[in-house]
Design a protein around this motif. Structure first.
Motif, PDB file in Angstrom:
ATOM      1  N   ASP A  89       0.823  -1.210   0.000  1.00 20.43           N
ATOM      2  CA  ASP A  89       0.000   0.000   0.000  1.00 20.43           C
ATOM      3  C   ASP A  89       0.858   1.261   0.000  1.00 20.43           C
ATOM      4  O   ASP A  89       0.324   2.367  -0.109  1.00 20.43           O
ATOM      5  CB  ASP A  89      -0.924   0.029   1.217  1.00 20.43           C
ATOM      6  N   THR A  90       2.158   1.098   0.135  1.00 20.05           N
ATOM      7  CA  THR A  90       3.071   2.244   0.120  1.00 20.05           C
ATOM      8  C   THR A  90       2.968   2.977  -1.205  1.00 20.05           C
ATOM      9  O   THR A  90       3.131   2.381  -2.269  1.00 20.05           O
ATOM     10  CB  THR A  90       4.511   1.780   0.351  1.00 20.05           C
ATOM     11  N   ALA A  91       2.684   4.280  -1.132  1.00 21.56           N
ATOM     12  CA  ALA A  91       2.486   5.065  -2.346  1.00 21.56           C
ATOM     13  C   ALA A  91       2.213   6.518  -1.953  1.00 21.56           C
ATOM     14  O   ALA A  91       1.980   6.827  -0.783  1.00 21.56           O
ATOM     15  CB  ALA A  91       1.311   4.531  -3.158  1.00 21.56           C
ATOM     16  N   ILE A  92       2.228   7.370  -2.948  1.00 18.93           N
ATOM     17  CA  ILE A  92       1.693   8.722  -2.782  1.00 18.93           C
ATOM     18  C   ILE A  92       0.207   8.643  -3.115  1.00 18.93           C
ATOM     19  O   ILE A  92      -0.162   8.136  -4.179  1.00 18.93           O
ATOM     20  CB  ILE A  92       2.404   9.733  -3.686  1.00 18.93           C
ATOM     21  N   TYR A  93      -0.613   9.124  -2.210  1.00 15.68           N
ATOM     22  CA  TYR A  93      -2.060   9.082  -2.383  1.00 15.68           C
ATOM     23  C   TYR A  93      -2.567  10.459  -2.804  1.00 15.68           C
ATOM     24  O   TYR A  93      -2.228  11.476  -2.175  1.00 15.68           O
ATOM     25  CB  TYR A  93      -2.726   8.632  -1.086  1.00 15.68           C
ATOM     26  N   TYR A  94      -3.388  10.467  -3.839  1.00 13.07           N
ATOM     27  CA  TYR A  94      -3.932  11.698  -4.394  1.00 13.07           C
ATOM     28  C   TYR A  94      -5.448  11.691  -4.305  1.00 13.07           C
ATOM     29  O   TYR A  94      -6.090  10.668  -4.574  1.00 13.07           O
ATOM     30  CB  TYR A  94      -3.542  11.838  -5.860  1.00 13.07           C
ATOM     31  N   CYS A  95      -6.018  12.853  -3.980  1.00 12.88           N
ATOM     32  CA  CYS A  95      -7.464  12.985  -4.064  1.00 12.88           C
ATOM     33  C   CYS A  95      -7.810  13.704  -5.363  1.00 12.88           C
ATOM     34  O   CYS A  95      -7.022  14.500  -5.875  1.00 12.88           O
ATOM     35  CB  CYS A  95      -8.035  13.730  -2.862  1.00 12.88           C
TER      36      CYS A  95
END
Length: 123
Positions: A89-95
């Motif tokens: 699940d490691t990641a950059i999360y964007y809305c």
């Protein structure tokens, strides 16, 4: 509409984290919204989406049952509650907000984007 994602951080596998996305402008409450993520060296992928009223949600198979998307239109906020986190699940999360077409599962389907918040899950 401007979107500001926050809440990322370092968490151990099995832990939980809640992301927030603050939106400017009253128009946000009339838009569908979503979360995407991009891991190092990988393409951006869909995580979850929610309709403008909050009554309909859908998820990527990889997060179904572990993540919950929600929104508070009175506060112009979008959330992603993440549980049972895994190293993948490691990641950059964007809305993202305002679906302009498609199924809502692709980045091109959305008009507005936040700057991203980094989630790192250690094993």
């Amino acid at each position: 509409v401007q979107l500001q994602a926050s809440g990322g951080g370092l968490v151990q596998a099995g832990g939980s984290l809640k992301l927030s996305c603050a939106a400017s402008g009253r128009a946000f409450r009339s838009y569908s919204a979503a979360w995407f993520r991009q891991a190092p060296g990988k393409e951006r992928e869909f995580v979850a989406a929610i309709m403008w009223g909050g009554g309909t949600t859908y998820y990527a198979d990889s997060v179904k049952g572990r993540f919950t998307i929600s929104r508070d239109n009175a506060k112009n906020n979008l959330y992603l509650q993440m549980s049972d986190l895994k190293p993948e699940d490691t990641a950059i999360y964007y809305c993202a907000a305002q679906r302009v077409g498609g199924t809502g599962r692709k980045g091109d389907d959305y008009h507005y984007w936040g700057q991203g918040t980094l989630v790192t899950v250690s094993s």
